[in-house]
Design a protein around this motif. Structure first.
Motif, PDB file in Angstrom:
ATOM      1  N   ASP A 190       0.812  -1.219   0.000  1.00 31.24           N
ATOM      2  CA  ASP A 190       0.000   0.000   0.000  1.00 31.24           C
ATOM      3  C   ASP A 190       0.848   1.272   0.000  1.00 31.24           C
ATOM      4  OD1 ASP A 190       1.015  -0.408   2.497  1.00 31.24           O
ATOM      5  OD2 ASP A 190      -0.865  -0.177   3.580  1.00 31.24           O
ATOM      6  N   SER A 193       0.323   3.579  -3.399  1.00 26.79           N
ATOM      7  CA  SER A 193      -0.989   4.235  -3.448  1.00 26.79           C
ATOM      8  C   SER A 193      -1.131   5.255  -2.335  1.00 26.79           C
ATOM      9  CB  SER A 193      -2.110   3.188  -3.347  1.00 26.79           C
ATOM     10  OG  SER A 193      -1.970   2.395  -2.173  1.00 26.79           O
ATOM     11  N   HIS A 379     -12.183   5.351   0.472  1.00 35.18           N
ATOM     12  CA  HIS A 379     -11.551   4.216  -0.200  1.00 35.18           C
ATOM     13  C   HIS A 379     -10.426   4.735  -1.078  1.00 35.18           C
ATOM     14  CE1 HIS A 379     -10.995   0.488  -2.404  1.00 35.18           C
ATOM     15  NE2 HIS A 379     -11.136   1.159  -3.544  1.00 35.18           N
ATOM     16  N   ASP A 381      -7.820   3.667  -4.041  1.00 30.57           N
ATOM     17  CA  ASP A 381      -7.519   2.610  -5.007  1.00 30.57           C
ATOM     18  C   ASP A 381      -6.015   2.538  -5.257  1.00 30.57           C
ATOM     19  OD1 ASP A 381      -6.823   4.670  -6.757  1.00 30.57           O
ATOM     20  OD2 ASP A 381      -8.744   4.622  -7.813  1.00 30.57           O
ATOM     21  N   ASP A 382      -5.623   1.639  -6.144  1.00 33.53           N
ATOM     22  CA  ASP A 382      -4.204   1.399  -6.395  1.00 33.53           C
ATOM     23  C   ASP A 382      -3.508   2.600  -7.024  1.00 33.53           C
ATOM     24  OD1 ASP A 382      -4.457  -1.127  -5.370  1.00 33.53           O
ATOM     25  OD2 ASP A 382      -4.742  -2.101  -7.326  1.00 33.53           O
ATOM     26  N   ASP A 387     -11.877   8.024  -2.842  1.00 28.31           N
ATOM     27  CA  ASP A 387     -13.324   8.026  -2.984  1.00 28.31           C
ATOM     28  C   ASP A 387     -13.928   8.236  -1.603  1.00 28.31           C
ATOM     29  OD1 ASP A 387     -15.963   7.708  -3.587  1.00 28.31           O
ATOM     30  OD2 ASP A 387     -15.828   5.579  -4.137  1.00 28.31           O
TER      31      ASP A 387
END
Length: 389
Positions: A190, A193, A379, A381-382, A387
């Motif tokens: 992670d 990102s 959220h 994402d990669d 979001d």
């Protein structure tokens, strides 16, 4: 507390430690190169369970046995896999003493065994591990800095963390480079990102590490940190100095200094964590780092760094909303309660209704604040897109 939220919502610069923060901290031993041949006296009457080319690993394991550093665990685990849980070989009369940690440099210990002798062993950076013992020599003595330089460059170009292992007998001046080791510390899935998400939030991302510049650049390129925001080969106090320098910079409008957050996990990061406006510790880090930080990530998930900063911004947006709502409401309602319409309509607001309107002002602000209980973390994402849900 409130002060942490206040500082966190204004953070515009964030510094990441590398080992155990951007990387998993679950390092494994990579390449191992020994420079002392089989005829060297350091091999005489060494523990019998050691296999070929294991002297370097044994010396390093003795020194790192008491360390909490993620790279130390890689060495200790490699030694356990090679000859069992007794990595020191104490059952063969080996005694390890005078263990000492030199933050930002490495570890040192004294290893003794009947027949093998007594040697001081250092495991760490080249400049420190190869440093001559000037206390036993009247003049400066050139350290053995050049052994393994080419091999070390090759290790670093692969993204491995290079570590020197040196030994010196009592009475000697020059330390012998026994070997070098490469430690492979995988990057957190992670990390990339997280860096992109922080960049999308308008936050400048730095990486500060005690590792060599080549290794630091290899990691930074994989997670998306620019070469201009990398500090390598730094000691713990220099990490804190970087925090101070970045805090003194002015934002684009020149009205205030920058707010700096520091993310780390080890004893080397403790001073910087304490000095930053917001110190964020990885939950799996050392107790010293956790105690020095303002925020502790229990799950050790880097996305939670983004969530913490996002939550602080949401909270402060709600505070400002409540402030302007209450100010606007009271600005309009107070004249009615004071009888502003009486000269024109002979009508006044009954005191009971005035009290009810005042209570509604407080209740509405409290209700608005309680809506934060329904906050859902964003959220990521990669690609680092956020979001809000």
């Amino acid at each position: 507390g409130g002060a942490v939220l206040e500082n966190a919502h204004a953070v515009d610069t964030i510094i990441f430690d590398k080992t155990g923060t951007l990387t998993t901290g679950r390092a494994v031993l990579g390449d191992l190169i020994e420079f002392v041949d089989s005829s060297h006296q350091i091999h005489e009457q060494r523990p019998s369970k050691l296999g070929k080319n294991k002297t370097t690993l044994w010396l390093a394991a003795c020194a790192e046995a008491g360390s909490e550093h993620p790279l130390a665990l890689a060495i200790v685990n490699a030694a356990k896999g090679a000859w069992g849980n007794d990595i020191v070989c104490s059952n063969e009369g080996v005694v390890v003493s005078n263990y000492e940690i030199f933050p930002g440099e490495g570890v040192e210990c004294k290893i003794e065994k009947v027949g093998w002798g007594c040697r001081w062993v250092r495991v760490g950076k080249q400049s420190w591990a190869c440093e001559a013992d000037k206390s036993n020599f009247a003049q400066d003595y050139l350290p053995d800095k050049f052994t393994g330089t080419i091999e070390m460059s090759d290790l670093r170009s692969k993204g491995q963390v290079g570590i020197y292992v040196t030994a010196m007998s009592d009475g000697e001046v020059k330390r012998t480079v026994v070997g070098i080791m490469g430690i492979v510390d995988p990057i957190r899935p992670d990390a990339k990102s997280c860096v992109r998400a922080l960049t999308n939030l308008g936050i400048e991302v730095w990486m500060c590490t005690g590792d060599h510049n080549v290794t630091a650049q290899a990691v930074a390129s994989q997670v998306g940190i620019d070469d201009s925001t990398i500090c390598s080969n730094v000691k713990p106090e220099e990490k804190a100095d970087l925090v101070t320098r970045l805090r003194k910079r002015r934002v684009y409008n020149g009205k205030r200094n920058r707010k700096v957050a520091m993310v780390g996990d080890g004893i080397n990061d403790a001073v910087a964590l304490a000095r930053a406006d917001v110190g964020i510790a990885i939950g799996a880090g050392t107790e010293v780092a956790v105690e020095a930080a303002n925020i502790v990530l229990i799950r050790s998930n880097l996305h939670d760094v983004v969530v913490a900063l996002h939550l602080s911004r949401v909270v402060f947006h709600r505070i400002w909303w409540n402030f302007f709502w209450a100010m606007g409401y009271n600005t309009l309602a107070l004249p009615f309660a004071a009888g502003v319409l009486y000269p024109f309509t002979d009508w006044t607001l009954p005191p009971a209704f005035a009290g009810l309107m005042m209570a509604f002002s407080s209740v509405s602000v409290v209700t608005s604040s309680l809506l934060l209980r329904f906050y859902t973390k964003p959220h990521i994402d990669d690609e680092g897109n956020i979001d809000d849900g």
